[in-house]
Scaffold this motif. Structure first.
Motif, PDB file in Angstrom:
ATOM      1  N   PHE A 187      38.748   8.919  31.825  1.00  0.00           N
ATOM      2  CA  PHE A 187      38.188  10.240  32.101  1.00  0.00           C
ATOM      3  C   PHE A 187      37.151  10.198  33.216  1.00  0.00           C
ATOM      4  N   ASP A 188      36.457   9.071  33.350  1.00  0.00           N
ATOM      5  CA  ASP A 188      35.543   8.932  34.495  1.00  0.00           C
ATOM      6  C   ASP A 188      36.318   9.023  35.800  1.00  0.00           C
ATOM      7  N   ASN A 189      37.439   8.320  35.834  1.00  0.00           N
ATOM      8  CA  ASN A 189      38.269   8.378  37.039  1.00  0.00           C
ATOM      9  C   ASN A 189      38.756   9.789  37.305  1.00  0.00           C
ATOM     10  N   LEU A 190      39.172  10.424  36.246  1.00  0.00           N
ATOM     11  CA  LEU A 190      39.656  11.815  36.375  1.00  0.00           C
ATOM     12  C   LEU A 190      38.572  12.687  36.995  1.00  0.00           C
ATOM     13  N   ARG A 191      37.357  12.527  36.484  1.00  0.00           N
ATOM     14  CA  ARG A 191      36.271  13.375  36.960  1.00  0.00           C
ATOM     15  C   ARG A 191      36.009  13.132  38.436  1.00  0.00           C
ATOM     16  N   LYS A 192      36.107  11.848  38.836  1.00  0.00           N
ATOM     17  CA  LYS A 192      35.869  11.537  40.246  1.00  0.00           C
ATOM     18  C   LYS A 192      36.954  12.159  41.121  1.00  0.00           C
ATOM     19  N   ALA A 193      38.194  12.101  40.662  1.00  0.00           N
ATOM     20  CA  ALA A 193      39.293  12.606  41.473  1.00  0.00           C
ATOM     21  C   ALA A 193      39.283  14.139  41.570  1.00  0.00           C
ATOM     22  N   PRO A 195      36.527  16.687  40.925  1.00  0.00           N
ATOM     23  CA  PRO A 195      35.145  16.953  40.499  1.00  0.00           C
ATOM     24  C   PRO A 195      34.915  18.384  39.985  1.00  0.00           C
ATOM     25  N   ASN A 196      35.712  19.333  40.466  1.00  0.00           N
ATOM     26  CA  ASN A 196      35.384  20.719  40.107  1.00  0.00           C
ATOM     27  C   ASN A 196      36.155  21.251  38.909  1.00  0.00           C
ATOM     28  N   GLN A 197      36.938  20.387  38.322  1.00  0.00           N
ATOM     29  CA  GLN A 197      37.811  20.903  37.260  1.00  0.00           C
ATOM     30  C   GLN A 197      37.272  20.568  35.876  1.00  0.00           C
ATOM     31  N   LEU A 198      37.703  21.398  34.935  1.00  0.00           N
ATOM     32  CA  LEU A 198      37.349  21.132  33.551  1.00  0.00           C
ATOM     33  C   LEU A 198      38.179  19.942  33.069  1.00  0.00           C
ATOM     34  N   LEU A 199      37.462  18.945  32.520  1.00  0.00           N
ATOM     35  CA  LEU A 199      38.161  17.694  32.170  1.00  0.00           C
ATOM     36  C   LEU A 199      39.275  17.898  31.166  1.00  0.00           C
ATOM     37  N   TYR A 200      38.969  18.662  30.098  1.00  0.00           N
ATOM     38  CA  TYR A 200      39.971  18.771  29.048  1.00  0.00           C
ATOM     39  C   TYR A 200      41.204  19.504  29.539  1.00  0.00           C
ATOM     40  N   LYS A 201      40.986  20.443  30.464  1.00  0.00           N
ATOM     41  CA  LYS A 201      42.127  21.162  31.004  1.00  0.00           C
ATOM     42  C   LYS A 201      43.013  20.203  31.809  1.00  0.00           C
ATOM     43  N   LEU A 202      42.371  19.366  32.620  1.00  0.00           N
ATOM     44  CA  LEU A 202      43.121  18.369  33.384  1.00  0.00           C
ATOM     45  C   LEU A 202      43.973  17.519  32.451  1.00  0.00           C
ATOM     46  N   TRP A 203      43.314  17.099  31.397  1.00  0.00           N
ATOM     47  CA  TRP A 203      43.986  16.234  30.434  1.00  0.00           C
ATOM     48  C   TRP A 203      45.211  16.938  29.837  1.00  0.00           C
ATOM     49  N   LEU A 204      45.067  18.202  29.511  1.00  0.00           N
ATOM     50  CA  LEU A 204      46.191  18.946  28.952  1.00  0.00           C
ATOM     51  C   LEU A 204      47.320  19.091  29.967  1.00  0.00           C
ATOM     52  N   VAL A 205      46.938  19.347  31.226  1.00  0.00           N
ATOM     53  CA  VAL A 205      47.967  19.482  32.253  1.00  0.00           C
ATOM     54  C   VAL A 205      48.778  18.194  32.350  1.00  0.00           C
ATOM     55  N   ILE A 206      48.048  17.087  32.351  1.00  0.00           N
ATOM     56  CA  ILE A 206      48.747  15.805  32.470  1.00  0.00           C
ATOM     57  C   ILE A 206      49.665  15.566  31.270  1.00  0.00           C
ATOM     58  N   THR A 207      49.115  15.745  30.077  1.00  0.00           N
ATOM     59  CA  THR A 207      49.929  15.435  28.895  1.00  0.00           C
ATOM     60  C   THR A 207      51.062  16.432  28.722  1.00  0.00           C
ATOM     61  N   GLN A 208      50.802  17.645  29.149  1.00  0.00           N
ATOM     62  CA  GLN A 208      51.833  18.660  29.046  1.00  0.00           C
ATOM     63  C   GLN A 208      53.069  18.254  29.848  1.00  0.00           C
ATOM     64  N   ASP A 209      52.818  17.722  31.040  1.00  0.00           N
ATOM     65  CA  ASP A 209      53.943  17.289  31.863  1.00  0.00           C
ATOM     66  C   ASP A 209      54.690  16.135  31.203  1.00  0.00           C
TER      67      ASP A 209
END
Ligand SMILES: Nc1nc2c(ncn2[C@@H]2O[C@H](COP(=O)(O)OP(=O)(O)OP(=O)(O)O)[C@@H](O)[C@H]2O)c(=O)[nH]1
Ligand SMILES: [Mg+2]
Lengths: 699, 46
Positions: A187-193, A195-209
């Motif tokens: 998740f640290d890496n995710l945040r760096k890549a 920066p402006n996005q909500l972390l949990y949303k990113l995570w859902l997008v990834i897992t959703q795919d």
């Protein structure tokens, strides 16, 4: 402020979202006691205090935001897309007080998306029976939300819920869980890549795919400096997330919920022990079915005869009361008999819907699912397929839409393909009238032969569905795996209002839907049957009078002969006799042939079509049943509807794919013309073959 | 006279019936329904 508040109703299946939706909006969307009733987004408007309006969206049930089926995906796609016009200002998460723990999983996920969320704890009326008590302030504090304790059944808590919705701006959007707890480094890496996005949303997008391969989203991969994990790793992280969430929920409920097992009356376990018993379960199911079919016969014969004769009187009255002419005969011989052919079935249809609705609402239908689950797997279907197969008794179209909650594509496809074998309500009219003509009225052990035949036809339809599923399972080369557990809803006393509403709605849909078509068809048929080309038609009177010149017929008899001679040589008669060779081996005449063709528009117009044709072709007024009984076989003499031709016709209707609307829905749901066309050709071909064999053997 | 009116009525009815059937079964993709219209789930069955 003129803007409407967007409110999304989200929750696990069967928690009462649609009931809450109906309570808020005053609409009557379909409610039923098994998971997966709602499969599409439905919308409505609710007036809130202080003149504010809310736009309410009812959504399909979902167990979590890690969707795996089409209907669940609707919810996730909505929550992930801020630009969607329906993106909720506030999410109302509906939970069921008896399954709070499981329901809260979804709630915590939504909370973590930082969408303002209200928790509705529904079915509060059940707390008393289950010995459940809740510490609401504690739960509100732990979950960082506002809670409405609701019972849509007792109409409690709806006002409070409206109040909470209108004050949605006061809701806290603090997440329940810190998403990075799932895997700090990742998740640290995710945040760096991003920066402006909500972390949990990113995570859902990834897992959703990962879960659901159809989202067309490649943006995550496109960012070069972010290395995503392998699918297996991501799945593992998802599991870790679920475990963390349950830890949190358990802690919350430890103090927030107490269950006193001594006061809990567990009727459910006792009932389940009998109703899902290996032997008794089936016996009971069988008895229930028999009772239903017997009741359909016993209770509806009186109203049916009454309606039938009323239409005859209406027809007579029209003919005598209105000035003579083409339009009058269109009314008296075309439209009225045609409509009569639908209306006489209202009592049976209403009873059928009544029984289905009670079985659904009480929770018994889900026990049937459970009972069948083991058997179904052998046929390549999952337990979930039984819901479409059973709701197909009303109509194949909603049934096919209900397959959207089957995750596995192969099982879903098979279910879509075999569902039209289930005896839908449109077949009922054909069955009823033919059975009453060719099956004797006697009884065996209190059960009428007619009712038993009807039940047999339902079983044949169901059997055909299973056998073809088994064959399809062997033929179709689609890789897939199943992991499905049937969820058992609780038993409920059917809500009188829900049952009555369903019966009225469905009967109305049946009558008006079929009524419009039969109205149009009867006009067209009457026209084709009342006009014809050439001398044969136009000089019918002369031809008949010369032919019977030396037979001393009464005027009535002459008219009778003229009418039927004209019909034979009308446009309709000519068309009918052109198709006659194809259906004669099945024991039908050209009039039945026309009815078969017109019932491609909708099966239930079969009887109305015959009523119109017979009424044009004869001079006196008769009830539909008597007319059909009086028809003579043009080749063999004797009655047209014999045991052989009747059985052949019943079997034809049992198997033939005679419903254009179903074909259109199959096309839409499978996104291809291949499947509906195959369905049409194979089902109807098979029907023809079976009907042929039956007639040839029995005649 | 009366006969002409009756015939005209018949043809109007016929025209309406035929156009209804054509409209009903020309394959257009069904749109997702909204609960605003009181469309019932079973509306397309017939
Ligand atoms: N006892 C009780 N039963 C309720 C209450 N609210 C709803 N129900 C019943 O719960 C069942 C499910 O209701 P639905 O509104 O269809 O549930 P849903 O969440 O929309 O279900 P899906 O669309 O299948 O996800 C029905 O049998 C309702 O009659 C309540 O407050 N008390
Ligand atoms: Mg629902």
């Amino acid at each position: 402020m003129s803007k409407q508040i967007n409110v999304a109703l989200i929750g696990n299946p069967n928690t009462g979202k649609t009931s809450v939706f109906n309570a808020l909006t005053g609409l009557n969307q379909k409610v039923g006691n098994y998971p997966g009733i709602t499969v599409e987004k439905k919308e409505g408007i609710c007036k809130l205090p202080r003149g504010v309006k809310a736009h309410i969206i009812d959504l399909p049930g979902t167990y979590s935001l890690n969707a795996s089926s089409l209907d669940e995906n609707v919810v996730i796609e909505l929550l992930l897309n801020k630009n969607d016009k329906d993106f909720p200002d506030v999410a109302v998460v509906v939970s069921d007080v008896e399954n709070l723990k499981r329901n809260l999983l979804l709630f915590t996920q939504i909370k973590d998306l930082e969408i303002p969320a209200i928790l509705v704890i529904n079915m509060a009326d059940r707390m008393r029976y289950k010995g459940i008590s809740l510490d609401i302030p504690h739960l509100e504090e732990q979950l960082n939300t506002k809670i409405a304790l609701v019972s849509t059944r007792k109409k409690n808590g709806i006002v409070e819920l409206k109040e909470l919705i209108s004050n949605y701006k006061d809701l806290s959007t603090t997440p329940c869980m810190n998403a990075s707890e799932i895997d700090r480094e990742y998740f640290d890496n995710l945040r760096k890549a991003f920066p402006n996005q909500l972390l949990y949303k990113l995570w859902l997008v990834i897992t959703q795919d990962v879960n659901f391969g159809k989202t067309d989203r490649n943006e995550i991969d496109a960012v070069a400096n972010f290395k995503t994990k392998t699918k297996a790793d991501l799945k593992r992280l998802q599991q870790k997330e679920t475990i963390k969430r349950y830890q949190f929920i358990n802690n919350t409920l430890k103090k927030g919920q107490t269950i006193d097992l001594n006061t809990a009356k567990d009727l459910r376990i006792k009932l389940d022990r009998i109703l899902t018993h290996k032997v008794w379960g089936y016996v009971i199911f069988f008895v229930i079915l028999l009772t239903i079919f017997q009741a359909i016969y016993d209770w509806s014969s009186v109203p049916m005869d009454f309606i039938d004769s009323s239409f005859v009187s209406l027809s007579e009255w029209t003919k005598n009361g209105l000035p003579e002419g083409a339009f009058t005969s269109l009314l008296a011989e075309g439209i009225i008999p045609g409509l009569g052919g639908i209306v006489i079935f209202i009592p049976q249809i209403a009873f059928l819907f009544l029984f289905i609705s009670v079985l659904e609402e009480s929770g018994y239908m889900s026990r049937v699912v459970f009972l069948m689950d083991r058997g179904m797997r052998r046929f390549g279907l999952s337990g979930k397929s039984i819901v479409p197969l059973i709701s197909g008794t009303a109509c194949a179209i909603p049934a096919i839409m209900a397959t959207r909650n089957i995750e596995n594509w192969k099982e879903r496809l098979i279910t879509i393909l075999v569902t039209p074998f289930t005896t839908c309500s449109a077949r009922l009219p054909v069955y009823l009238i033919i059975i009453s003509l060719v099956i004797p009225e006697g009884r065996f052990l209190g059960l009428g032969y007619q009712a038993m035949t009807l039940m047999l036809l339902y079983l044949i339809g169901f059997g055909a569905a299973l056998v073809s599923a088994m064959i399809l399972n062997k033929i179709l080369k689609i890789k897939s795996k199943t992991f499905f557990v049937v969820e058992m809803p609780n038993y409920k006393l059917p809500l009188f209002k829900n049952v009555v509403l369903t019966v009225i709605e469905k009967t109305k849909a049946f009558v008006f839907g079929a009524g419009k078509i039969i109205l149009a068809i009867s006009i067209i048929l009457w026209f084709l049957a009342s006009y014809g080309p050439g001398d044969d038609f136009n000089k019918a009177e002369e031809i008949i009078s010369t032919e019977y010149a030396n037979q001393n017929l009464t005027e009535d008899e002459v008219n009778e002969h003229v009418a039927s001679y004209k019909l034979e040589h009308s446009f309709l008669g000519i068309t009918g006799r052109a198709i006659e060779p194809a259906i004669r081996p099945l024991g039908y005449d050209w009039k039945i042939g026309i009815a078969l063709v017109s019932s491609f528009a909708a099966r239930e117009v079969f009887v109305g079509t015959l009523a119109t044709i017979y009424s044009v072709g004869s001079d006196d007024e008769e009830t539909i049943k008597n007319r059909m009984a009086g028809e003579v076989n043009p080749i063999l003499g004797g009655p047209l509807f014999t045991f052989a031709s009747g059985i052949s016709l019943l079997l034809f209707y049992a198997f033939a794919m005679q419903c254009m609307s179903t074909l259109a829905i199959v096309q839409r749901e499978t996104n291809s013309w291949k499947w509906p066309i195959l369905q049409l050709v194979i089902m109807s071909g098979f029907a023809y073959l079976i009907a042929l064999i039956a007639f040839q053997l029995l005649k | 006279m009366n006969e002409i009116i009756q015939t005209i009525l018949v043809f109007i009815a016929l025209g309406l019936a035929v156009s209804f059937m054509i409209k009903k079964f020309s394959w257009k993709k069904p749109k997702t329904k909204k609960a605003f219209s009181d469309a019932h789930d079973c509306d397309k069955c017939h």
